[in-house]
Design an enzyme around this catalytic site. Structure first.
Site, PDB file in Angstrom:
ATOM      1  N   HIS A   5      40.513  25.608  22.930  1.00  0.00           N
ATOM      2  CA  HIS A   5      39.931  25.740  24.278  1.00  0.00           C
ATOM      3  C   HIS A   5      40.294  24.530  25.146  1.00  0.00           C
ATOM      4  CE1 HIS A   5      36.359  28.347  22.637  1.00  0.00           C
ATOM      5  NE2 HIS A   5      37.322  29.139  23.074  1.00  0.00           N
ATOM      6  N   ARG A  29      50.123  31.081  27.675  1.00  0.00           N
ATOM      7  CA  ARG A  29      49.096  30.418  26.883  1.00  0.00           C
ATOM      8  C   ARG A  29      49.571  30.467  25.425  1.00  0.00           C
ATOM      9  NH1 ARG A  29      43.250  32.503  24.928  1.00  0.00           N
ATOM     10  NH2 ARG A  29      42.743  30.586  23.855  1.00  0.00           N
ATOM     11  N   ASN A  69      49.015  35.865  28.555  1.00  0.00           N
ATOM     12  CA  ASN A  69      48.217  35.531  27.371  1.00  0.00           C
ATOM     13  C   ASN A  69      48.453  36.669  26.382  1.00  0.00           C
ATOM     14  OD1 ASN A  69      46.323  34.922  25.476  1.00  0.00           O
ATOM     15  ND2 ASN A  69      44.607  34.749  26.902  1.00  0.00           N
ATOM     16  N   GLY A 103      33.904  32.921  21.664  1.00  0.00           N
ATOM     17  CA  GLY A 103      34.263  31.715  20.915  1.00  0.00           C
ATOM     18  C   GLY A 103      33.625  30.557  21.674  1.00  0.00           C
ATOM     19  N   GLU A 140      41.211  28.775  33.315  1.00  0.00           N
ATOM     20  CA  GLU A 140      42.375  28.382  32.519  1.00  0.00           C
ATOM     21  C   GLU A 140      43.678  28.799  33.193  1.00  0.00           C
ATOM     22  OE1 GLU A 140      41.084  29.041  28.061  1.00  0.00           O
ATOM     23  OE2 GLU A 140      39.736  30.053  29.425  1.00  0.00           O
ATOM     24  N   GLU A 183      28.134  29.768  31.982  1.00  0.00           N
ATOM     25  CA  GLU A 183      28.193  30.002  33.430  1.00  0.00           C
ATOM     26  C   GLU A 183      27.091  30.930  33.925  1.00  0.00           C
ATOM     27  OE1 GLU A 183      32.114  31.556  34.412  1.00  0.00           O
ATOM     28  OE2 GLU A 183      33.060  29.981  33.236  1.00  0.00           O
ATOM     29  N   ASN A 184      26.644  31.825  33.032  1.00  0.00           N
ATOM     30  CA  ASN A 184      25.807  32.927  33.512  1.00  0.00           C
ATOM     31  C   ASN A 184      24.392  33.005  32.980  1.00  0.00           C
ATOM     32  OD1 ASN A 184      27.912  34.301  35.081  1.00  0.00           O
ATOM     33  ND2 ASN A 184      28.905  34.513  33.086  1.00  0.00           N
ATOM     34  N   ARG A 226      31.330  33.819  14.473  1.00  0.00           N
ATOM     35  CA  ARG A 226      31.752  32.745  13.556  1.00  0.00           C
ATOM     36  C   ARG A 226      30.578  31.857  13.185  1.00  0.00           C
ATOM     37  NH1 ARG A 226      36.316  31.346  17.518  1.00  0.00           N
ATOM     38  NH2 ARG A 226      38.020  32.720  16.927  1.00  0.00           N
TER      39      ARG A 226
END
Ligand code: ADP
Length: 400
Positions: free
Chosen positions: A180, A91, A7, A212, A385, A334-335, A241
């Site tokens: 994504h 990626r 990446n 993001g 990913e 997730e957390n 953003r």
């Protein structure tokens, strides 16, 4: 198959080495501060740790070389020589309309990725630098590009066309692309597998809530709408953003605050979002903490952030004509039981109901957090990913 996953960003290269036949990930690392002072390699292989700070400035070629040297090092490496690597999976952020799937890297593919540079000027050039470095350092090893945009190429024109003169789509390629994609693809498939149901029969909303953030409506296994647009700026409120807003604000701010297009780009991408509203941090953990100690702007930032996600859940349930599964993934998804609880407030009418105890214990693991009687299954699914990139690379390379 042993696969190097790369990446390659503007100032860093992240890598992982995978063995798809046995153990999964063998090693991973990060080369940071490329092109500036004090570059650093952080390499991990099992319980072996190796950090190294080379002298002077390094470029992407040096960064990939550092990673390869670490992987074959007799002390902290994990393979004996570069020839043990069967393929490289990259990626690549923007594949435009050319790539609805991953692709074996050829001169034509490189040209097509270059054509997409105007659409992703910050991402595609460093992605290409990573590809070129690998071509130089491992000329005989096949390479595959896995695109962030590819999964969303199944959207219908009514979902991806903006209400602008149609010519802009034709001449400037302005449309919704979405990003994504690898993460949304992975968690939607993993959710279907976890529920033991065919993805072709499910209406799934995936919420990728990292720094993001984006959401996707996945109907019968296909992305039918997604919240990021022409660029990753559209959609949800993110760390820095804005996400959705009246586009007239751009002209207003440029005129009244004396901003150039570059200033405005920076303002809406880097100074806004959760950081902008809270005035504290782009990290949701910090903002939750500030809110709990009574900071009203921090509380407001979390209210705006979660309300936007809730609105998209409603919108995408309408877009798909129903909803079977809601999936939370990435950093906060997730957390953070707190963020999930705040998002799903008042969504019982859609069939979304979560069990608080399950929600509290679902941290970084795949779990169904819905109540038994809920008609929509709400899942937490850690994204992966790299696994998708490894699988796609293996599949394409084994067909050569
Ligand atoms: P990225 O988007 O950079 O790939 P992640 O998916 O790891 O990274 O998301 C990082 C973000 O997730 C953090 O900035 C933070 O806002 C959020 N996050 C991570 N853990 C938690 C947590 N326990 N509670 C709330 N937010 C969290």
């Amino acid at each position: 198959m042993v696969i190097l996953i790369l990446n390659s960003g503007s100032s860093s290269v992240k890598y992982q080495l995978w063995d798809t036949k046995s153990t999964g990930m063998l090693a991973k690392g990060l080369v940071s501060r490329i092109g500036i002072d004090n570059p650093k390699l952080e390499h991990r292989a099992g319980d072996k740790k190796y950090d190294y700070c080379p002298d002077g400035k390094i470029d992407h070629n040096d960064a990939v070389k550092l990673a390869l040297d670490a992987l074959v090092d007799s002390e902290h490496g994990i393979i004996e020589n570069i020839e043990q690597i069967d393929a490289v999976g990259h990626r690549v952020v923007h594949g435009g309309e050319k790539f609805a799937e991953s692709a074996l890297i050829t001169d034509d593919v490189i040209d097509a990725v270059k054509e997409c540079i105007p659409l992703a000027p910050l991402h595609n050039p460093p992605n290409l630098m990573g590809i070129e470095a690998c071509q130089k350092l491992m000329p005989n090893i096949p390479q595959v590009a896995v695109f962030d945009t590819a999964f969303h190429q199944t959207m219908e024109p009514y979902a991806f066309i903006y209400a602008l003169p149609y010519d802009l789509y034709k001449t400037q390629k302005i449309r919704r692309y979405g990003f994504h994609g690898t993460s949304h693809y992975y968690v939607a498939h993993r959710a279907a597998e976890f529920l033991g149901k065919p993805i072709e029969k499910l209406k799934i909303i995936t919420a990728h809530l990292g720094n993001g953030a984006s959401m996707t409506a996945v109907k019968n296994g296909k992305s039918v709408d997604t919240s990021m647009g022409f660029t990753p700026l559209e959609g949800l409120v993110m760390g820095t953003r804005t996400g959705d807003m009246d586009p007239a604000i751009v002209m207003f701010v440029m005129e009244h605050m004396n901003m150039t297009p570059a200033d405005a780009n920076n303002f809406f991408n880097k100074k806004s979002g959760i950081l902008g509203i809270s005035g504290k941090s782009n990290d949701i953990r910090d903002v939750i903490e500030a809110s709990e100690s009574g900071d009203m702007q921090a509380k407001l930032a979390l209210d705006v952030y979660t309300y936007r996600i809730r609105k998209y859940i409603g919108a995408y349930a309408a877009a798909m004509g129903g909803l079977d599964t809601l999936v939370f993934t990435a950093g906060a998804g997730e957390n953070s039981p707190f963020i999930r609880r705040k998002i799903i407030r008042n969504l019982e009418f859609l069939g979304i109901k979560i069990d608080e105890q399950k929600n509290e214990s679902a941290i970084g693991i795949t779990m169904d957090i819905s109540t038994d009687d809920a008609s929509v299954r709400t899942l937490v699914v850690p994204t992966n990913e790299e696994l998708v990139i490894a699988n796609e690379t293996e599949q394409i390379v084994s067909e050569i």
